[in-house]
Design a protein around this motif. Structure first.
Motif, PDB file in Angstrom:
ATOM      1  N   THR A   4       0.883  -1.178  -0.053  1.00 24.48           N
ATOM      2  CA  THR A   4       0.090   0.054  -0.077  1.00 24.48           C
ATOM      3  C   THR A   4       1.010   1.212   0.100  1.00 24.48           C
ATOM      4  O   THR A   4       1.326   1.738   1.127  1.00 24.48           O
ATOM      5  N   THR A   7      -0.907   6.885  -3.724  1.00 19.71           N
ATOM      6  CA  THR A   7      -2.417   7.168  -3.952  1.00 19.71           C
ATOM      7  C   THR A   7      -3.333   5.923  -4.225  1.00 19.71           C
ATOM      8  O   THR A   7      -2.889   5.261  -5.276  1.00 19.71           O
ATOM      9  N   PHE A   8      -4.546   5.813  -3.844  1.00 17.37           N
ATOM     10  CA  PHE A   8      -5.328   4.652  -4.517  1.00 17.37           C
ATOM     11  C   PHE A   8      -4.979   3.399  -4.170  1.00 17.37           C
ATOM     12  O   PHE A   8      -5.536   2.325  -4.499  1.00 17.37           O
ATOM     13  N   SER A   9      -3.864   3.056  -3.127  1.00 20.85           N
ATOM     14  CA  SER A   9      -3.307   1.958  -2.925  1.00 20.85           C
ATOM     15  C   SER A   9      -4.222   0.913  -2.209  1.00 20.85           C
ATOM     16  O   SER A   9      -4.094  -0.182  -1.998  1.00 20.85           O
ATOM     17  N   PHE A  10      -5.172   1.660  -1.437  1.00 22.00           N
ATOM     18  CA  PHE A  10      -6.150   0.695  -0.586  1.00 22.00           C
ATOM     19  C   PHE A  10      -7.440   0.394  -1.390  1.00 22.00           C
ATOM     20  O   PHE A  10      -8.205  -0.136  -1.031  1.00 22.00           O
ATOM     21  N   LEU A  11      -7.450   0.957  -2.680  1.00 15.84           N
ATOM     22  CA  LEU A  11      -8.629   0.616  -3.539  1.00 15.84           C
ATOM     23  C   LEU A  11      -8.323  -0.605  -4.258  1.00 15.84           C
ATOM     24  O   LEU A  11      -7.424  -1.117  -4.640  1.00 15.84           O
ATOM     25  N   PRO A  12      -9.373  -1.089  -4.904  1.00 21.49           N
ATOM     26  CA  PRO A  12      -9.183  -2.382  -6.042  1.00 21.49           C
ATOM     27  C   PRO A  12      -8.246  -1.625  -7.137  1.00 21.49           C
ATOM     28  O   PRO A  12      -8.101  -0.633  -7.360  1.00 21.49           O
ATOM     29  N   GLU A  13      -7.491  -2.753  -8.150  1.00 19.92           N
ATOM     30  CA  GLU A  13      -6.727  -2.173  -8.901  1.00 19.92           C
ATOM     31  C   GLU A  13      -7.361  -1.274  -9.912  1.00 19.92           C
ATOM     32  O   GLU A  13      -8.771  -1.525 -10.161  1.00 19.92           O
ATOM     33  N   LEU A  14      -6.735  -0.317 -10.449  1.00 22.68           N
ATOM     34  CA  LEU A  14      -7.250   0.685 -11.381  1.00 22.68           C
ATOM     35  C   LEU A  14      -7.421  -0.073 -12.628  1.00 22.68           C
ATOM     36  O   LEU A  14      -6.548  -0.715 -12.953  1.00 22.68           O
ATOM     37  N   GLN A  18      -9.752   4.037 -15.912  1.00 24.27           N
ATOM     38  CA  GLN A  18      -9.464   4.988 -14.792  1.00 24.27           C
ATOM     39  C   GLN A  18      -7.994   5.528 -14.545  1.00 24.27           C
ATOM     40  O   GLN A  18      -7.929   6.560 -14.080  1.00 24.27           O
TER      41      GLN A  18
END
Length: 139
Positions: A4, A7-14, A18
């Motif tokens: 993690t 930015t966005f590392s806690f979200l599902p893969e972009l 996106q």
């Protein structure tokens, strides 16, 4: 273990769509974009290898996405991230980073404890990427 960082590392893969939207955002703000890769994402390893040159004059996000896809095909088992730089303050400042590729098996880290004088304890992280043992045989 899922790394993690950025930015966005806690979200599902972009998705690529996106990622394209994020690249558009970077270009709208006049930021230069670079693509970097590594096989050792230790938190203190902030200097990843550059894939090509930073794209200072590129205004088409599709061109940056093409560079990301080229990096993915060249290094499919590495971490790949996009880094955006803002040069409006006279220096290149990183304003946005996000991971766009991960290896299938993320190696992770282990906590290393060392006893010091008295009752002091020092802790550090060691990357499993530097070991040759497979997952499940690391402990």
């Amino acid at each position: 273990m899922r790394i993690t960082q950025g930015t966005f590392s806690f979200l599902p893969e972009l998705t690529d769509e996106q990622i394209l939207k994020q690249l558009e955002y970077c270009l709208e703000h006049g930021w230069a974009v670079g693509v970097e890769y590594t096989d050792d994402p230790h938190p203190r390893n902030t200097y990843w290898e550059m894939f090509g040159m930073p794209m200072f004059d590129l205004q088409d996000p599709a061109g940056i996405l093409l560079e990301i896809k080229n990096c993915r095909s060249t290094f499919p088992n590495h971490y790949i991230r996009v880094t955006a730089f803002d040069s409006t303050h006279g220096t290149e400042s990183v304003v946005l980073t996000f991971i766009v590729n991960r290896p299938k098996d993320e190696p992770g880290f282990r906590l290393v404890r060392a006893e010091g004088p008295g009752r002091t304890m020092r802790y550090g992280l060691e990357s499993y990427a530097v070991q040759s043992r497979p997952e499940g045989a690391r402990y």
